[in-house]
Design an enzyme around this catalytic site. Structure first.
Site, PDB file in Angstrom:
ATOM      1  N   ARG A  16      85.251  46.504 -71.376  1.00 56.55           N
ATOM      2  CA  ARG A  16      84.865  47.443 -72.443  1.00 56.55           C
ATOM      3  C   ARG A  16      85.926  47.472 -73.549  1.00 56.55           C
ATOM      4  O   ARG A  16      85.746  46.871 -74.609  1.00 56.55           O
ATOM      5  CB  ARG A  16      84.634  48.839 -71.820  1.00 56.55           C
ATOM      6  CG  ARG A  16      83.936  49.838 -72.721  1.00 56.55           C
ATOM      7  CD  ARG A  16      84.809  50.515 -73.737  1.00 56.55           C
ATOM      8  NE  ARG A  16      85.970  51.193 -73.173  1.00 56.55           N
ATOM      9  CZ  ARG A  16      86.948  51.694 -73.907  1.00 56.55           C
ATOM     10  NH1 ARG A  16      86.928  51.588 -75.229  1.00 56.55           N
ATOM     11  NH2 ARG A  16      87.995  52.296 -73.348  1.00 56.55           N
ATOM     12  N   ASP A  17      87.058  48.079 -73.286  1.00 61.31           N
ATOM     13  CA  ASP A  17      88.103  48.189 -74.320  1.00 61.31           C
ATOM     14  C   ASP A  17      88.577  46.793 -74.736  1.00 61.31           C
ATOM     15  O   ASP A  17      88.844  46.528 -75.912  1.00 61.31           O
ATOM     16  CB  ASP A  17      89.282  49.001 -73.752  1.00 61.31           C
ATOM     17  CG  ASP A  17      90.176  49.612 -74.809  1.00 61.31           C
ATOM     18  OD1 ASP A  17      90.414  48.961 -75.831  1.00 61.31           O
ATOM     19  OD2 ASP A  17      90.667  50.739 -74.610  1.00 61.31           O
ATOM     20  N   HIS A 206      96.197  56.138 -70.141  1.00 56.20           N
ATOM     21  CA  HIS A 206      95.616  54.966 -70.823  1.00 56.20           C
ATOM     22  C   HIS A 206      96.577  54.588 -71.948  1.00 56.20           C
ATOM     23  O   HIS A 206      96.634  55.269 -72.974  1.00 56.20           O
ATOM     24  CB  HIS A 206      94.239  55.387 -71.353  1.00 56.20           C
ATOM     25  CG  HIS A 206      93.471  54.371 -72.141  1.00 56.20           C
ATOM     26  ND1 HIS A 206      92.287  53.824 -71.696  1.00 56.20           N
ATOM     27  CD2 HIS A 206      93.673  53.845 -73.372  1.00 56.20           C
ATOM     28  CE1 HIS A 206      91.801  53.000 -72.614  1.00 56.20           C
ATOM     29  NE2 HIS A 206      92.624  52.989 -73.643  1.00 56.20           N
ATOM     30  N   HIS A 208      97.939  51.850 -74.730  1.00 54.69           N
ATOM     31  CA  HIS A 208      97.905  50.598 -75.494  1.00 54.69           C
ATOM     32  C   HIS A 208      99.358  50.144 -75.656  1.00 54.69           C
ATOM     33  O   HIS A 208     100.282  50.962 -75.627  1.00 54.69           O
ATOM     34  CB  HIS A 208      97.182  50.808 -76.830  1.00 54.69           C
ATOM     35  CG  HIS A 208      95.688  50.875 -76.634  1.00 54.69           C
ATOM     36  ND1 HIS A 208      94.879  49.796 -76.803  1.00 54.69           N
ATOM     37  CD2 HIS A 208      94.885  51.887 -76.209  1.00 54.69           C
ATOM     38  CE1 HIS A 208      93.623  50.130 -76.523  1.00 54.69           C
ATOM     39  NE2 HIS A 208      93.598  51.401 -76.163  1.00 54.69           N
ATOM     40  N   CYS A 239      90.776  49.566 -80.355  1.00 59.36           N
ATOM     41  CA  CYS A 239      89.608  50.293 -80.842  1.00 59.36           C
ATOM     42  C   CYS A 239      89.338  49.862 -82.280  1.00 59.36           C
ATOM     43  O   CYS A 239      90.250  49.848 -83.107  1.00 59.36           O
ATOM     44  CB  CYS A 239      89.874  51.793 -80.767  1.00 59.36           C
ATOM     45  SG  CYS A 239      88.571  52.770 -81.513  1.00 59.36           S
ATOM     46  N   ASN A 248      95.518  46.777 -74.582  1.00 66.34           N
ATOM     47  CA  ASN A 248      95.952  47.702 -73.531  1.00 66.34           C
ATOM     48  C   ASN A 248      97.062  47.033 -72.731  1.00 66.34           C
ATOM     49  O   ASN A 248      97.217  45.813 -72.745  1.00 66.34           O
ATOM     50  CB  ASN A 248      94.790  47.993 -72.566  1.00 66.34           C
ATOM     51  CG  ASN A 248      93.689  48.789 -73.198  1.00 66.34           C
ATOM     52  OD1 ASN A 248      92.887  48.261 -73.945  1.00 66.34           O
ATOM     53  ND2 ASN A 248      93.634  50.068 -72.911  1.00 66.34           N
TER      54      ASN A 248
HETATM   55  P1  HMG Z   1      75.912  57.829 -86.489  1.00 60.90           P
HETATM   56  O1  HMG Z   1      75.570  56.760 -87.454  1.00 60.90           O
HETATM   57  O2  HMG Z   1      76.452  59.116 -87.004  1.00 60.90           O
HETATM   58  O3  HMG Z   1      74.694  58.082 -85.501  1.00 60.90           O
HETATM   59  O4  HMG Z   1      76.968  57.208 -85.470  1.00 60.90           O
HETATM   60  P2  HMG Z   1      73.371  58.913 -85.670  1.00 60.90           P
HETATM   61  O5  HMG Z   1      73.352  59.941 -84.583  1.00 60.90           O
HETATM   62  O6  HMG Z   1      73.220  59.391 -87.097  1.00 60.90           O
HETATM   63  O7  HMG Z   1      72.267  57.802 -85.377  1.00 60.90           O
HETATM   64  C1  HMG Z   1      72.158  56.664 -86.221  1.00 60.90           C
HETATM   65  C2  HMG Z   1      71.456  55.549 -85.466  1.00 60.90           C
HETATM   66  O8  HMG Z   1      72.233  55.145 -84.333  1.00 60.90           O
HETATM   67  C3  HMG Z   1      70.094  55.970 -84.911  1.00 60.90           C
HETATM   68  O9  HMG Z   1      69.277  54.804 -84.877  1.00 60.90           O
HETATM   69  C4  HMG Z   1      70.407  56.350 -83.489  1.00 60.90           C
HETATM   70  O10 HMG Z   1      69.294  56.246 -82.629  1.00 60.90           O
HETATM   71  C5  HMG Z   1      71.461  55.318 -83.134  1.00 60.90           C
HETATM   72  P3  HMG Z   1      68.247  54.480 -86.059  1.00 60.90           P
HETATM   73  O11 HMG Z   1      67.343  55.682 -86.117  1.00 60.90           O
HETATM   74  O12 HMG Z   1      69.079  54.318 -87.323  1.00 60.90           O
HETATM   75  O13 HMG Z   1      67.609  53.213 -85.601  1.00 60.90           O
HETATM   76  N1  HMG Z   1      72.362  55.791 -82.066  1.00 60.90           N
HETATM   77  C6  HMG Z   1      72.657  55.070 -80.964  1.00 60.90           C
HETATM   78  N2  HMG Z   1      72.271  53.843 -80.538  1.00 60.90           N
HETATM   79  C7  HMG Z   1      72.773  53.432 -79.352  1.00 60.90           C
HETATM   80  N3  HMG Z   1      73.620  54.165 -78.588  1.00 60.90           N
HETATM   81  C8  HMG Z   1      74.006  55.380 -78.989  1.00 60.90           C
HETATM   82  C9  HMG Z   1      73.518  55.865 -80.225  1.00 60.90           C
HETATM   83  N4  HMG Z   1      73.729  57.023 -80.888  1.00 60.90           N
HETATM   84  C10 HMG Z   1      73.011  56.964 -82.009  1.00 60.90           C
HETATM   85  N5  HMG Z   1      74.847  56.098 -78.229  1.00 60.90           N
HETATM   86  C11 HMG Z   1      77.786  57.103 -83.205  1.00 60.90           C
HETATM   87  C12 HMG Z   1      77.457  57.988 -84.376  1.00 60.90           C
HETATM   88  C13 HMG Z   1      78.524  57.959 -82.210  1.00 60.90           C
HETATM   89  C14 HMG Z   1      76.483  56.584 -82.596  1.00 60.90           C
HETATM   90  C15 HMG Z   1      78.630  55.917 -83.695  1.00 60.90           C
HETATM   91  O14 HMG Z   1      79.707  56.418 -84.427  1.00 60.90           O
HETATM   92  C16 HMG Z   1      79.181  55.082 -82.554  1.00 60.90           C
HETATM   93  O15 HMG Z   1      78.444  54.401 -81.856  1.00 60.90           O
HETATM   94  N6  HMG Z   1      80.515  55.134 -82.317  1.00 60.90           N
HETATM   95  C17 HMG Z   1      81.121  54.435 -81.204  1.00 60.90           C
HETATM   96  C18 HMG Z   1      82.497  54.008 -81.557  1.00 60.90           C
HETATM   97  C19 HMG Z   1      83.142  53.270 -80.405  1.00 60.90           C
HETATM   98  O16 HMG Z   1      82.499  52.743 -79.518  1.00 60.90           O
HETATM   99  N7  HMG Z   1      84.503  53.239 -80.399  1.00 60.90           N
HETATM  100  C20 HMG Z   1      85.241  52.582 -79.373  1.00 60.90           C
HETATM  101  C21 HMG Z   1      85.267  53.320 -78.077  1.00 60.90           C
HETATM  102  S1  HMG Z   1      86.445  54.645 -78.016  1.00 60.90           S
HETATM  103  C22 HMG Z   1      87.949  53.856 -77.693  1.00 60.90           C
HETATM  104  O17 HMG Z   1      88.039  52.656 -77.707  1.00 60.90           O
HETATM  105  C23 HMG Z   1      89.123  54.704 -77.329  1.00 60.90           C
HETATM  106  C24 HMG Z   1      89.473  54.671 -75.822  1.00 60.90           C
HETATM  107  O18 HMG Z   1      89.740  53.363 -75.386  1.00 60.90           O
HETATM  108  C25 HMG Z   1      90.721  55.548 -75.582  1.00 60.90           C
HETATM  109  C26 HMG Z   1      91.860  55.212 -76.545  1.00 60.90           C
HETATM  110  O19 HMG Z   1      92.439  54.113 -76.430  1.00 60.90           O
HETATM  111  O20 HMG Z   1      92.100  56.058 -77.414  1.00 60.90           O
HETATM  112  C27 HMG Z   1      88.335  55.234 -74.973  1.00 60.90           C
HETATM  113 MG    MG Z   2      91.617  52.317 -75.556  1.00 61.84          MG
END
Ligand code: HMG
Ligand code: MG
Length: 299
Positions: A16-17, A206, A208, A239, A248
């Protein structure tokens, strides 16, 4: 004398990450081979993929297929940022789900397109639904120490967020140094306080490894009583919405350090390196972790 645990749980976050931010779109089949190799190395808890918007993170667009084609032994997590992600994960039959939020508002807006407060408001209902369905819920707390946009985070803000999640019944908190800026004193202080204040939640660190401080931070967290660490095979990771977040800390290097300290993980370093070898040709980064380099040299 150091105070060290007898056992540590490694939560592998490579699939994932490790792959979410790679410039190359890794083929589903190669991801599956990587995941299976990691399971074969003794990894029992892993973040397999994310149910996030494919427009935001195209690298995770094959989440449904990944889930359908992997064995769910131990805890195999998917990330879900909102109700839609949780719904898709439940439909796919996932039993361990990680929600995520940033302590820093600026980071959360870049990552999830919501303020931290709005995300938490929405996640309250998501967590209630997941707990009612008997799902194991992990909450990933990003920018717990530093934010790429806001700088140093006040530990009180991180603690408040952790308390909030604990009150809503999450099983685990994974507390993240998203951009690899924390130092061992900060690691010790935050994890010591969390251990004292939240004795009923599993606590995971966690790190990095942007500034090569992750191993020192892990050692400090061990001293604070932490016995769960997120790590990524090959040191892959980052990210897409946190500039400066390189990989990481590497699973093979952490497990090696723990092995030499006599701490059991159940994970086989050589087999982790074999898993790294499986994915190495398909990622854009060249992998150069300590134990992987020795492995390639036949040592
Ligand atoms: P948005 O554009 O505000 O979403 O994004 P929305 O609610 O307005 O919906 C827009 C469209 O996205 C719609 O589809 C929804 O159905 C769809 P449309 O009508 O346009 O066809 N949608 C989705 N589709 C699939 N799965 C979903 C989903 N939600 C809405 N869950 C949203 C908001 C949260 C979806 C977007 O910002 C997003 O996907 N962000 C994810 C970012 C991400 O994955 N970041 C990396 C992970 S976190 C990380 O790495 C940190 C960590 O490792 C810890 C650390 O190191 O700090 C964990
Ligand atoms: Mg991370």
């Amino acid at each position: 004398m150091f105070i060290l645990p007898n056992n540590v749980t490694i939560i592998e976050v490579g699939p994932r990450d490790g792959l979410q931010n790679d410039k190359k779109q890794v083929d589903t089949q190669h991801k599956l081979t990587f995941i299976r190799a990691l399971q074969g190395a003794g990894i029992t808890e892993m973040e397999l993929t994310s149910f996030v918007s494919p427009k935001w993170v195209p690298q995770m667009a094959d989440a449904k297929e990944i889930i359908a084609k992997t064995q769910h032994i131990g805890r195999q997590f998917v990330l879900a940022p909102n109700a839609k992600g949780a719904e898709l994960a439940l439909e796919a039959g996932v039993r361990s789900i990680a929600v995520f939020v940033g302590v820093s508002n600026s980071f959360n807006e870049k990552n999830i397109n919501r303020t931290t407060a709005k995300s938490m408001e929405a996640l309250q209902a998501v967590i209630a639904t997941l707990k009612a369905a008997g799902v194991f819920v992990r909450a990933c707390i990003s920018t717990a120490f530093y934010c790429p946009y806001e700088g140093k985070i006040n530990p009180e803000e991180t603690l408040a967020l952790c308390h909030w999640f604990a009150a809503f019944g999450v099983d685990e908190l994974s507390v993240a140094d998203t951009i690899g800026m924390a130092n061992p004193q900060e690691s010790y202080d935050l994890f010591k306080t969390l251990k004292e204040e939240l004795p009923n939640v599993l606590l995971t660190a966690h790190f990095h490894d942007t500034r090569k401080m992750a191993m020192a931070n892990i050692f400090a967290a061990l001293q604070a009583g932490i016995d769960r660490f997120d790590t990524s095979a090959g040191g892959l990771g980052g990210c897409p919405f946190a500039p400066g977040a390189t990989g990481n800390v590497a699973t093979e290097d952490v497990v090696h350090m723990l092995d030499t300290l006599g701490i059991q993980t159940g994970v086989d370093v050589k087999k982790v390196c074999e898993a790294v070898q499986v994915i190495a040709p398909y990622v854009s980064r060249s992998i150069d972790t300590g134990m992987y380099r020795l492995f390639l040299n036949g040592q």
